[in-house]
Every structure is written in structure tokens, then in C-alpha cells.
Design a protein around this motif. Structure first.
Motif, PDB file in Angstrom:
ATOM      1  N   GLY A 217      39.973 -41.937  15.802  1.00 18.16           N
ATOM      2  CA  GLY A 217      41.392 -42.206  15.991  1.00 18.16           C
ATOM      3  C   GLY A 217      42.267 -41.313  15.142  1.00 18.16           C
ATOM      4  O   GLY A 217      43.353 -41.708  14.693  1.00 18.16           O
ATOM      5  N   THR A 218      41.805 -40.084  14.906  1.00  8.39           N
ATOM      6  CA  THR A 218      42.512 -39.150  14.029  1.00  8.39           C
ATOM      7  C   THR A 218      42.710 -37.824  14.754  1.00  8.39           C
ATOM      8  O   THR A 218      41.789 -37.010  14.853  1.00  8.39           O
ATOM      9  N   ALA A 219      43.896 -37.616  15.299  1.00  9.87           N
ATOM     10  CA  ALA A 219      44.191 -36.396  16.058  1.00  9.87           C
ATOM     11  C   ALA A 219      44.421 -35.225  15.113  1.00  9.87           C
ATOM     12  O   ALA A 219      45.167 -35.325  14.133  1.00  9.87           O
ATOM     13  N   VAL A 220      43.748 -34.111  15.419  1.00  8.60           N
ATOM     14  CA  VAL A 220      43.911 -32.887  14.624  1.00  8.60           C
ATOM     15  C   VAL A 220      45.015 -32.044  15.236  1.00  8.60           C
ATOM     16  O   VAL A 220      45.026 -31.776  16.439  1.00  8.60           O
ATOM     17  N   GLU A 221      45.943 -31.631  14.417  1.00  9.68           N
ATOM     18  CA  GLU A 221      47.071 -30.839  14.884  1.00  9.68           C
ATOM     19  C   GLU A 221      46.851 -29.341  14.691  1.00  9.68           C
ATOM     20  O   GLU A 221      47.285 -28.538  15.506  1.00  9.68           O
ATOM     21  N   GLU A 222      46.153 -28.988  13.621  1.00  9.75           N
ATOM     22  CA  GLU A 222      45.985 -27.568  13.304  1.00  9.75           C
ATOM     23  C   GLU A 222      44.796 -27.383  12.371  1.00  9.75           C
ATOM     24  O   GLU A 222      44.494 -28.255  11.550  1.00  9.75           O
ATOM     25  N   ILE A 223      44.124 -26.245  12.526  1.00 10.55           N
ATOM     26  CA  ILE A 223      43.054 -25.844  11.611  1.00 10.55           C
ATOM     27  C   ILE A 223      43.527 -24.581  10.899  1.00 10.55           C
ATOM     28  O   ILE A 223      43.843 -23.581  11.546  1.00 10.55           O
ATOM     29  N   ARG A 224      43.567 -24.626   9.575  1.00  8.29           N
ATOM     30  CA  ARG A 224      44.093 -23.503   8.795  1.00  8.29           C
ATOM     31  C   ARG A 224      42.970 -22.777   8.058  1.00  8.29           C
ATOM     32  O   ARG A 224      42.107 -23.411   7.451  1.00  8.29           O
ATOM     33  N   PRO A 225      42.975 -21.452   8.081  1.00  6.96           N
ATOM     34  CA  PRO A 225      41.952 -20.681   7.361  1.00  6.96           C
ATOM     35  C   PRO A 225      42.223 -20.658   5.868  1.00  6.96           C
ATOM     36  O   PRO A 225      43.295 -21.068   5.390  1.00  6.96           O
ATOM     37  N   ARG A 226      41.246 -20.179   5.122  1.00  4.68           N
ATOM     38  CA  ARG A 226      41.404 -20.014   3.687  1.00  4.68           C
ATOM     39  C   ARG A 226      42.510 -18.999   3.406  1.00  4.68           C
ATOM     40  O   ARG A 226      42.602 -17.948   4.048  1.00  4.68           O
ATOM     41  N   GLY A 227      43.373 -19.320   2.466  1.00  6.98           N
ATOM     42  CA  GLY A 227      44.433 -18.405   2.075  1.00  6.98           C
ATOM     43  C   GLY A 227      44.195 -17.847   0.689  1.00  6.98           C
ATOM     44  O   GLY A 227      43.131 -18.067   0.083  1.00  6.98           O
ATOM     45  N   ALA A 228      45.175 -17.160   0.176  1.00  5.37           N
ATOM     46  CA  ALA A 228      45.035 -16.549  -1.146  1.00  5.37           C
ATOM     47  C   ALA A 228      44.801 -17.601  -2.221  1.00  5.37           C
ATOM     48  O   ALA A 228      44.032 -17.402  -3.163  1.00  5.37           O
ATOM     49  N   THR A 229      45.483 -18.739  -2.076  1.00  8.57           N
ATOM     50  CA  THR A 229      45.346 -19.797  -3.083  1.00  8.57           C
ATOM     51  C   THR A 229      44.976 -21.150  -2.464  1.00  8.57           C
ATOM     52  O   THR A 229      44.850 -22.144  -3.191  1.00  8.57           O
ATOM     53  N   ALA A 230      44.796 -21.187  -1.159  1.00  5.99           N
ATOM     54  CA  ALA A 230      44.541 -22.460  -0.479  1.00  5.99           C
ATOM     55  C   ALA A 230      43.182 -22.459   0.210  1.00  5.99           C
ATOM     56  O   ALA A 230      42.741 -21.446   0.748  1.00  5.99           O
TER      57      ALA A 230
END
Length: 473
Positions: A217-230
């Protein structure tokens, strides 16, 4: 539907007959809020669950979460035809171009081993999924199909199948299966009948028992790649999951994710299931071996004899909805139900009066070159697998084991298989891809009609060859 015998219990949709039989699972709790894991898997179908299973079996201290919009098995994993087979959808020549023919043969042999792997794990983990390893039977019902079936076998025997792995058979050399009008038949031992919902819900239970967190019951809105600090992240309606590795295992629902609408075509496949057949009809049909059954038509069908003696049969129906629209509960159109019933009665005329009890549809993922792939980008921390084009019951297991090795950064025979890292361009924008799929599907259906109506037509229709070129297969 007025000419089709319908059961008093007839239902259209409700996810699938398989879940109607077992009952819809009790929903697990959604993601409680922002969280942190070593690995986050998006999608609780076969691919996501197998990936989580093999990761935890290999490294029990790994923190693994699976995030699912609906419930485990809601998609193709709980709606498919129950074919656990060594069939592989991709073009062998395309994989061989980048890795050589030997590598593609290794991939095909790995698919054969995967059938055994799934059966072995199900037995070891106590997953009762009505599995019977009866093999696969393919039939031809006209001269053009017979020629095509013989050519396909010869082709496969150049790409990893030995004669014992697939071959033409004589009627008295295999368990009896009386398909009306069959002029040729082929058999492969590398297949088993399964109950899709029992397999996926059993696997989810096993994964959870290993310590994997499954959030439904958890809709995914976006998948984000690894960033410089994230770190890599999965953004959901209930919070964000940060992880060292994120695996997208969304198959036909990939187009619902932000920025990935054109990655894979969501193709629809539909099925019907009859009421249980009486013993006197089974005496006429045979099918004692419980093989999975398919044909050599362009718009092919796939079928199984279920554990409770029904016939479940499926096909493409309406392959693609305008705008990549997707159903929510598995309902399918009346004309598709009629087409599947007609295909059933052509194969088994004696079941014409057996009522249809259930109809449903599901969506699967199709890459632009029709070639499945597995990928893990160590820089971005993002991985994915899928594009199985309808052959995902076994392929998803091989993908899960391969993703395990890629995430753990192990170079193995699996990570060297040629579908690892395979890249393909995106699909054309709508409405171009909708128009294209309608044209292709129409050409294949017309080719089938022409081949079946012309007794002396011994070769594949030119229309089918045109459709294949347009599709880019």
C-alpha cells in the motif's frame, strides 16, 4: 458473451482466478515514514522477491526492504499462465553480437537450470504452488505452423537446446494430449505447471521470515540516483527510503514511474478459466502429464490443466491500451474473452459446453528490442531487471540471483551472461506506439486466419513477416 457458456460463479477481474481461488492476501502495513536500508527493492513481484530472497540467504545481516504499491503478487506475478519454463524471449543474435554465441548458449542453459532451481527452492522452503514438472507441449494445427515449428526447433538446437531438450514427437511416444486438428507436436522437458498466486504469496512469506521488510500500500513516485552528497532514494507517498542500492522490479508498471514512461511498453495479456471438467472429458482429452500447452500461431495461446482439473488458457487479446493505460483489478474486454473461448474450443471441441468461470488480464513489460535485461549501476546505485515479454516466471528467478551477485559485487558465471547490462532505446511517444502495436497485432491475427483457411499454404504468411520487422524483434 451470450454465445459463451458462463458459470453462475462467473467473474471478470478481481485481480485473477488464482487469487480468487486462494483469497486475496491480508494487506501488510505501509511504509511508516522515512527509513534507511542497505537495499530497497521497488515492486513485490517475482523479480523483487527473488532478489530479496537471495540477498538475505547469502548475507543475512543485510537490511533489505521491499516497497509495493498494492500487495505482493498484484501484478503479472499473480496473473500469469503458470508456465515455469526455459523459454527466453530475447533475440539470440542481438546478445551474441556483443558477447558471442557461446555466451548466449550459456544463458539458455542457465534458463534450463532455473526451472530446477525454482522447483527446488519451493520444495525446500515449504511453498506449495501445485508444481508439476510435466514439460512443455507445443502444437501446430496447419501446414504453415508445422513448418514454422520444425524451423523453430532447428533454430533452438543451434542456440543451446540439444535434441533431448526440445524435439518433434510422435503421438504415441509422449503422454496423450488430444488437441483437435494438430498436425505436429513438439516437447521440451524444461517446464512445469505452477499456481502463480501460491508461488508469489509463498515466496513473500519466506522472504518476510528471513527478515525482509515488505511494505504494501505504498506508491512509489520517483527513484533517485546517488548524488554528490545524497544516497540513492525511493520517494513514496509515505516517506523516502534511502539505501546503498535500489532495485527497480516493476516490470509492466515501470511506465508509471516519473521519467520512465517510455522505457518499457506495458503489454496486456488475458486469460480465462473454465469450471472443473468432468472425468469423462479428461478421458477424451488426456493431458495426464499436466504439460503446459502452447501453439505455433503468431497470436499464440498458452494453457495449463490446473490442479483442480480446469483448463486455464491465455493470449494477448488487446495488447496495448492507448496512453499506456493500465487496469486496476484485472478486468478484460468481452471480445477478448470470446476470442480465448474460441481458441479453447478449437483445441478441445468437447469442452464447448463447459462454462467459463473467470476472466482476467495482466500487464507485462516489453523493451523496444524485445530483449530482457539485468542492470546494476554502481555509480548511481540503481539497478533493475525485467522486460521478460511474457516469460518471466523462470526468468525473474535468474534475474534475482544475478542482481544478488551484482549488488554484492561478485564476478560470477551469472554476471557474465549477455543480458547483464544490455541497453536499448526507449519506445516512441504516444500515440505512435499505440498505433504501431495495433497494426502489428492486426497483421499477426490476419496472418493466422490466412494460414488456417488455406489448406495448401505451407509457409508463413508474408503479413507476419512484415509485422515482425515493424516490431523490431
Amino acid at each position: 458473451m451470450r454465445t459463451i457458456p458462463r458459470s453462475s460463479r462467473f467473474s471478470n477481474g478481481s485481480v485473477s482466478f488464482w487469487f480468487r481461488e486462494t483469497g486475496l492476501p491480508e494487506r501488510r502495513a505501509p511504509l511508516p515514514g522515512t527509513a534507511d536500508y542497505d537495499v530497497c527493492v521497488v515492486g513485490a513481484g517475482y523479480t523483487g522477491l527473488w532478489t530479496a530472497y537471495y540477498l538475505k540467504k547469502e548475507q543475512p545481516d543485510l537490511r533489505v526492504a521491499v516497497v509495493e504499491r498494492e500487495f505482493a503478487g498484484f501484478g503479472a506475478s499473480g496473473r500469469n499462465g503458470g508456465w515455469l519454463s526455459a523459454e527466453f524471449a530475447g533475440s539470440r543474435e542481438r546478445y551474441a553480437q556483443s558477447h558471442g554465441k557461446a555466451a548466449m548458449i550459456a544463458l539458455q542453459r542457465a534458463m534450463m537450470d532455473t526451472v530446477t532451481e525454482v522447483i527446488s527452492v519451493a520444495e525446500a522452503e515449504g511453498v506449495d504452488a501445485d508444481i508439476v514438472r510435466g514439460g512443455m507441449r507445443l502444437v501446430a494445427t496447419n501446414a504453415a505452423q508445422r513448418e514454422r515449428l520444425a524451423e523453430d526447433i532447428e533454430y533452438l538446437q543451434e542456440w543451446g537446446y540439444w535434441p533431448d531438450d526440445i524435439h518433434l514427437v510422435e503421438g504415441d511416444h509422449e503422454p496423450r494430449l488430444a488437441v483437435s486438428g494438430a498436425v505436429a507436436s513438439a516437447y521440451s522437458p524444461h517446464a512445469a505447471r505452477v499456481h502463480p498466486a501460491k508461488l508469489v504469496t509463498g515466496l513473500a512469506r519466506v522472504v518476510e521470515d528471513l527478515g525482509v521488510m515488505i511494505f504494501e500500500g505504498t506508491a512509489v513516485e520517483e527513484i533517485r540516483p546517488r548524488g554528490a552528497t545524497a544516497r540513492p532514494a525511493v520517494v513514496t507517498e509515505h516517506g523516502t527510503v534511502y539505501a546503498d542500492h535500489v532495485v527497480r522490479a516493476t516490470e509492466g508498471f515501470t511506465s508509471t514511474l516519473r521519467g520512465q514512461r517510455r522505457d518499457w511498453l506495458p503489454m496486456n495479456s488475458s486469460m480465462i478459466a473454465t469450471e472443473p471438467l468432468p472425468a469423462e472429458l479428461w478421458d477424451k482429452i488426456g493431458w495426464e502429464g499436466r504439460e503446459v500447452l502452447g501453439d505455433a500461431a503468431h497470436s499464440y495461446v498458452y494453457a495449463q490443466r490446473t490442479a483442480d482439473d480446469r483448463i486455464a488458457i491465455g493470449g494477448r487479446g488487446v495488447p496495448h491500451r492507448l496512453g499506456s493505460a493500465q487496469d486496476q483489478d484485472g478486468a478484460t474486454q468481452p471480445q477478448v474473452i470470446a476470442g480465448l473461448w474460441q481458441a479453447l474450443v478449437r483445441m478441445f471441441p468437447d469442452v464447448a459446453e463447459v462454462p467459463v468461470e473467470h476472466a482476467w488480464s495482466g500487464v507485462l513489460g516489453v523493451p523496444r528490442d524485445w530483449c530482457p535485461a539485468v542492470h546494476m549501476d554502481t555509480e548511481t546505485g540503481l539497478g533493475w531487471a525485467g522486460g521478460y515479454v511474457g516469460s518471466g516466471v523462470a526468468t525473474s528467478n535468474l534475474a534475482g540471483r544475478t542482481l544478488r551477485d551484482l549488488i554484492l559485487r561478485r564476478e560470477t558465471d551469472l554476471t557474465r551472461l549477455p543480458w547483464v547490462g544490455h541497453q536499448v532505446r526507449t519506445w516512441e511517444p504516444e500515440p505512435l506506439r499505440w498505433v504501431g502495436t495495433q497494426v502489428i497485432h492486426g497483421l499477426y491475427r490476419t496472418a493466422d486466419r490466412r494460414e488456417s483457411r488455406t489448406e495448401d499454404r505451407a509457409h508463413t504468411s508474408r503479413l507476419a513477416e512484415i509485422a515482425t520487422r515493424i516490431a523490431g524483434r
